[in-house]
Design a protein around this motif. Sequence first.
Motif, PDB file in Angstrom:
ATOM      1  N   HIS A 445      31.501 -10.586  66.589  1.00 12.72           N
ATOM      2  CA  HIS A 445      31.803 -10.196  67.968  1.00 12.72           C
ATOM      3  C   HIS A 445      32.198 -11.429  68.777  1.00 12.72           C
ATOM      4  N   PHE A 446      33.037 -11.207  69.793  1.00 12.50           N
ATOM      5  CA  PHE A 446      33.521 -12.311  70.634  1.00 12.50           C
ATOM      6  C   PHE A 446      32.390 -12.969  71.415  1.00 12.50           C
ATOM      7  N   TYR A 447      31.353 -12.216  71.768  1.00 13.74           N
ATOM      8  CA  TYR A 447      30.271 -12.782  72.577  1.00 13.74           C
ATOM      9  C   TYR A 447      29.488 -13.858  71.838  1.00 13.74           C
ATOM     10  N   ILE A 448      29.501 -13.822  70.516  1.00 13.87           N
ATOM     11  CA  ILE A 448      28.846 -14.892  69.757  1.00 13.87           C
ATOM     12  C   ILE A 448      29.574 -16.214  69.982  1.00 13.87           C
ATOM     13  N   THR A 449      30.907 -16.151  70.069  1.00 16.30           N
ATOM     14  CA  THR A 449      31.683 -17.363  70.376  1.00 16.30           C
ATOM     15  C   THR A 449      31.354 -17.867  71.768  1.00 16.30           C
ATOM     16  N   VAL A 450      31.220 -16.942  72.729  1.00 12.18           N
ATOM     17  CA  VAL A 450      30.847 -17.338  74.086  1.00 12.18           C
ATOM     18  C   VAL A 450      29.470 -17.977  74.093  1.00 12.18           C
ATOM     19  N   LEU A 451      28.519 -17.378  73.352  1.00 11.35           N
ATOM     20  CA  LEU A 451      27.171 -17.955  73.272  1.00 11.35           C
ATOM     21  C   LEU A 451      27.217 -19.348  72.661  1.00 11.35           C
ATOM     22  N   GLY A 452      28.024 -19.523  71.629  1.00  9.70           N
ATOM     23  CA  GLY A 452      28.155 -20.849  71.012  1.00  9.70           C
ATOM     24  C   GLY A 452      28.708 -21.877  71.977  1.00  9.70           C
ATOM     25  N   ASN A 453      29.668 -21.478  72.818  1.00  4.54           N
ATOM     26  CA  ASN A 453      30.209 -22.398  73.813  1.00  4.54           C
ATOM     27  C   ASN A 453      29.165 -22.758  74.862  1.00  4.54           C
ATOM     28  N   VAL A 454      28.329 -21.777  75.263  1.00  2.62           N
ATOM     29  CA  VAL A 454      27.255 -22.050  76.230  1.00  2.62           C
ATOM     30  C   VAL A 454      26.251 -23.030  75.645  1.00  2.62           C
ATOM     31  N   VAL A 455      25.888 -22.845  74.390  1.00  2.00           N
ATOM     32  CA  VAL A 455      24.941 -23.761  73.737  1.00  2.00           C
ATOM     33  C   VAL A 455      25.542 -25.159  73.635  1.00  2.00           C
ATOM     34  N   ALA A 456      26.835 -25.239  73.281  1.00  2.66           N
ATOM     35  CA  ALA A 456      27.491 -26.554  73.201  1.00  2.66           C
ATOM     36  C   ALA A 456      27.501 -27.229  74.562  1.00  2.66           C
ATOM     37  N   LEU A 457      27.745 -26.459  75.628  1.00  3.69           N
ATOM     38  CA  LEU A 457      27.699 -27.014  76.983  1.00  3.69           C
ATOM     39  C   LEU A 457      26.303 -27.511  77.335  1.00  3.69           C
ATOM     40  N   ALA A 458      25.274 -26.730  76.989  1.00  6.64           N
ATOM     41  CA  ALA A 458      23.895 -27.164  77.240  1.00  6.64           C
ATOM     42  C   ALA A 458      23.575 -28.436  76.485  1.00  6.64           C
ATOM     43  N   ASN A 459      24.082 -28.551  75.264  1.00  8.51           N
ATOM     44  CA  ASN A 459      23.850 -29.769  74.471  1.00  8.51           C
ATOM     45  C   ASN A 459      24.491 -30.976  75.138  1.00  8.51           C
ATOM     46  N   VAL A 460      25.687 -30.822  75.627  1.00  4.46           N
ATOM     47  CA  VAL A 460      26.367 -31.938  76.299  1.00  4.46           C
ATOM     48  C   VAL A 460      25.627 -32.317  77.582  1.00  4.46           C
ATOM     49  N   ILE A 461      25.135 -31.322  78.327  1.00 10.60           N
ATOM     50  CA  ILE A 461      24.389 -31.607  79.561  1.00 10.60           C
ATOM     51  C   ILE A 461      23.112 -32.380  79.249  1.00 10.60           C
ATOM     52  N   CYS A 462      22.428 -32.007  78.175  1.00  9.29           N
ATOM     53  CA  CYS A 462      21.219 -32.737  77.781  1.00  9.29           C
ATOM     54  C   CYS A 462      21.535 -34.185  77.437  1.00  9.29           C
ATOM     55  N   ILE A 463      22.618 -34.384  76.718  1.00  8.88           N
ATOM     56  CA  ILE A 463      23.006 -35.760  76.363  1.00  8.88           C
ATOM     57  C   ILE A 463      23.347 -36.558  77.611  1.00  8.88           C
ATOM     58  N   CYS A 464      24.087 -35.952  78.535  1.00  7.18           N
ATOM     59  CA  CYS A 464      24.428 -36.657  79.782  1.00  7.18           C
ATOM     60  C   CYS A 464      23.176 -37.019  80.567  1.00  7.18           C
ATOM     61  N   THR A 465      22.207 -36.109  80.614  1.00  4.07           N
ATOM     62  CA  THR A 465      20.968 -36.384  81.351  1.00  4.07           C
ATOM     63  C   THR A 465      20.232 -37.567  80.753  1.00  4.07           C
ATOM     64  N   VAL A 466      20.105 -37.594  79.428  1.00  5.72           N
ATOM     65  CA  VAL A 466      19.412 -38.700  78.774  1.00  5.72           C
ATOM     66  C   VAL A 466      20.180 -40.004  78.969  1.00  5.72           C
ATOM     67  N   LEU A 467      21.503 -39.946  78.903  1.00  6.04           N
ATOM     68  CA  LEU A 467      22.291 -41.161  79.092  1.00  6.04           C
ATOM     69  C   LEU A 467      22.126 -41.722  80.494  1.00  6.04           C
ATOM     70  N   VAL A 468      22.069 -40.848  81.501  1.00 10.62           N
ATOM     71  CA  VAL A 468      21.874 -41.308  82.876  1.00 10.62           C
ATOM     72  C   VAL A 468      20.496 -41.957  83.027  1.00 10.62           C
ATOM     73  N   LEU A 469      19.490 -41.356  82.429  1.00  8.86           N
ATOM     74  CA  LEU A 469      18.134 -41.913  82.547  1.00  8.86           C
ATOM     75  C   LEU A 469      18.004 -43.248  81.824  1.00  8.86           C
ATOM     76  N   ASN A 470      18.763 -43.433  80.741  1.00 13.64           N
ATOM     77  CA  ASN A 470      18.650 -44.664  79.941  1.00 13.64           C
ATOM     78  C   ASN A 470      19.801 -45.628  80.179  1.00 13.64           C
ATOM     79  N   SER A 471      20.581 -45.429  81.245  1.00 11.89           N
ATOM     80  CA  SER A 471      21.795 -46.220  81.434  1.00 11.89           C
ATOM     81  C   SER A 471      21.524 -47.700  81.626  1.00 11.89           C
ATOM     82  N   GLU A 472      20.382 -48.043  82.223  1.00 10.82           N
ATOM     83  CA  GLU A 472      20.088 -49.447  82.510  1.00 10.82           C
ATOM     84  C   GLU A 472      19.088 -50.052  81.528  1.00 10.82           C
ATOM     85  N   LYS A 473      18.791 -49.356  80.451  1.00  3.67           N
ATOM     86  CA  LYS A 473      17.865 -49.873  79.452  1.00  3.67           C
ATOM     87  C   LYS A 473      18.626 -50.468  78.285  1.00  3.67           C
ATOM     88  N   SER A 474      18.061 -51.519  77.695  1.00  6.00           N
ATOM     89  CA  SER A 474      18.668 -52.111  76.519  1.00  6.00           C
ATOM     90  C   SER A 474      18.372 -51.245  75.303  1.00  6.00           C
TER      91      SER A 474
END
Length: 773
Positions: A445-474
């Motif tokens: 079904h097409f909605y599984i593709t939509v769900l996969g895109n939502v999960v991929a977006l959530a994954n990218v948001i999580c990575i961005c959040t961690v990168l912002v928190l660790n931006s000034e750390k070595s």
Amino acid sequence: MEEEEPLLTGSINQGPGDYGSQDNGEHYHHDESPESRRLSHSVTDDSYPVYEDADLCIQQAVVFIEDAIQYRSINHRVDSGSLRLYRWYYSKICQWGLGFTIAVVLGLAFIETPSSLTYTSDIRFKPKPWEPPCGLTEGIEMVCLCIFILDVTVKGYLIGWEEFRTNKWLIGYVVVIAASVIDWMLSVSMMCSESLRVRRLIRPFFLLQNSSLMKKTLKCIKRTLPEIASVILLLALHICLFTMIGMLIFAKSDDPKKNGEWETYFKNLPKALSSLLVLLTTANNPDVMIPAYSLNRGYSIFFILFSVFGTYLLMNLMTAIIYNQFRGYLLMSVQTSIIRRRLGIRAAFEVLCCPGRGHISTQSEGHVERVAVNMFLQVMDRVHMKSYCRQAIIKAAQQFPDGFINGEAFQRLFNELDKDFMKEHPPKPEYSSPVLRYIQKIYSHFYITVLGNVVALANVICICTVLVLNSEKSVSEKNNFCMEILNCIFIMYYLIEMLLKIVAFGWRGYLSYRNNIFDGFLTVLLLAIQIAIIITNRIPFEDVDPVPQRVMVLWEMVRLVNMLIVFRFLRIIPEIKLMAVVASTLVDLVKNLRAFAGILLVVYYVFAVLGTWLFQGAITPPSNTSLIFNARIENQTDGPFSMDCGTFEQLGYWPNNFDDFASSLVLLYNIMVVNNWHVFTDAYTRYTTEWSLVYFVAWWLTSSVMWVNLFVALILENFTYKWDRSNALSVEDVERIAYQSTVQLIFREHVREPTEEELLAQLQQHPHLHLSW
């Protein structure tokens, strides 16, 4: 499909510019009806008529069809030996070999003196480059020149002397080869000690003459030059007018505090002209007006008016003119290509209509030309073409009930050439288990593709959040525990999604979708890297080995995983209509941009060679390197190397120079971008002469004004075509029109099909295949 190089680029009845085509709208009309003609052909290279040799008849049809497929001219010799030579010349191995030879001869500029074989182009640290021994590059070049001599000889033989001497490109080919050989002999006689090699400047001609689309692009530019010249004249008047007004407004004052604008930008006429020319490209805005603007805010009106009329009106007017001419060029090119294809197919039909083989005459209807299907199938077996096109044409030909094909149907058969292969997805597997059927229903079904895109977006948001928190750390201070836990969760979802889709579609069905291939490859790669991280660093345990090397390896692997996850997010592009159109436009640009990229390569090559000749060694490095570094740090303005702020020396632009071919290309690119290009012009006017500005302005006009606007025109044409066609389509259908975005098909609806009389009139004037009715 892009147009390959024809043997000739001019018409029999026209000048040598458009061999075998019509670009002036004139067509030839024949008074006789096609139903009342009696066919009789003869080959001028042989003493026997065509119908006496069935194999020659088929061989001619094969070559004519291949010419039609590749949009080549059919005006070449048609005897058996010449046709074999012709097919060999246009075989993949010969054309790839010729292309490789051109690449080699152009690449010699990187090795020849001055060599570009150093790790840096910075004149302060640049080591002495390796210089090839005398005879090495010269030997390679002579081999290439011999291949070019063979190439022009074969072309000359295939088209005949009468046609050869009327073709300007082939005559120029001979002249360039002769000049290169003479210059090569001078180099060898002087033991490679000469400082100026003229043949370097004319080497790009080998690339130009081997591409029909490049020639047409040059023709388009030539046709556009009068309109462009008028706009350039307006720009020149605009700059001169404002230069005079500026020199009057910002004249030298008795108060030294008010002379900032005069001293820096309007001290004399050349400086004022160059300042406003750079302002036209916005490279020195707002720097150019700051000294005056700080004295009186009213001075800003002068610079604003200059930019509005020059940058936003005249420059954009030039873009509009180039786009308009470019569109006309494309339309003309498509018209020529369509005529060539129709002419080649018609020629194949005529040579197959031999008396006694596929030729049926009736007393009541007169002469009716038809081709036997079995003979046509023999021809198709020999033609080099895409397999799916061959299968579609053969399948259509086998549908004729009486076993014969008339002229109109013969042309229609080859409409398959305008279609791309639309891969059919294999049927889904059939399961007896209710659970598997339920999984198949859900995950197809097409909605599984939509769900996969939502999960991929959530994954990218999580990575961005961690990168912002660790931006000034070595690296050693970063705690990758949370990120690894999140990555493990998301990767497990990706893996489950991939496996269940394989169950739903089957292996073949899963791999028949490009998005699934993209997702599956990245999922397997992410899983492998994640397993390696767990084995190596015992993640997800929070206590990580504090050894710096292991911490660095861990961080590099985690960073690689995150980059792949971000890259995987591109899966959403085909699911959004506008993004799908934009992405498909970019893909089409890669396909259709080869001719324009070739023109830009030629221009780059010529200007790089000229720049090396004119400015090699012009900028000398500082004798004491520490002085320039101190000047940059302390912003000093005194001393030999402590130049003003914003100058070539202060900005450390030492790697940008014309000391070798590679660094010349990079410098030309930096100038084409026009950001800070006035820094380079200022430096070379100070180190050489003010006349050097002519070179840089010529390069700016050629690259940034001409070619970039052509590039914009191509983007506009592709995107407009795609967008207009996709308005009434769904997201899935956007990909289905991608194959119709070649140069020939974008303007198909605006092109007039040639009539049968026009095609027969051109065939009648074939220089080597004589037809009479």
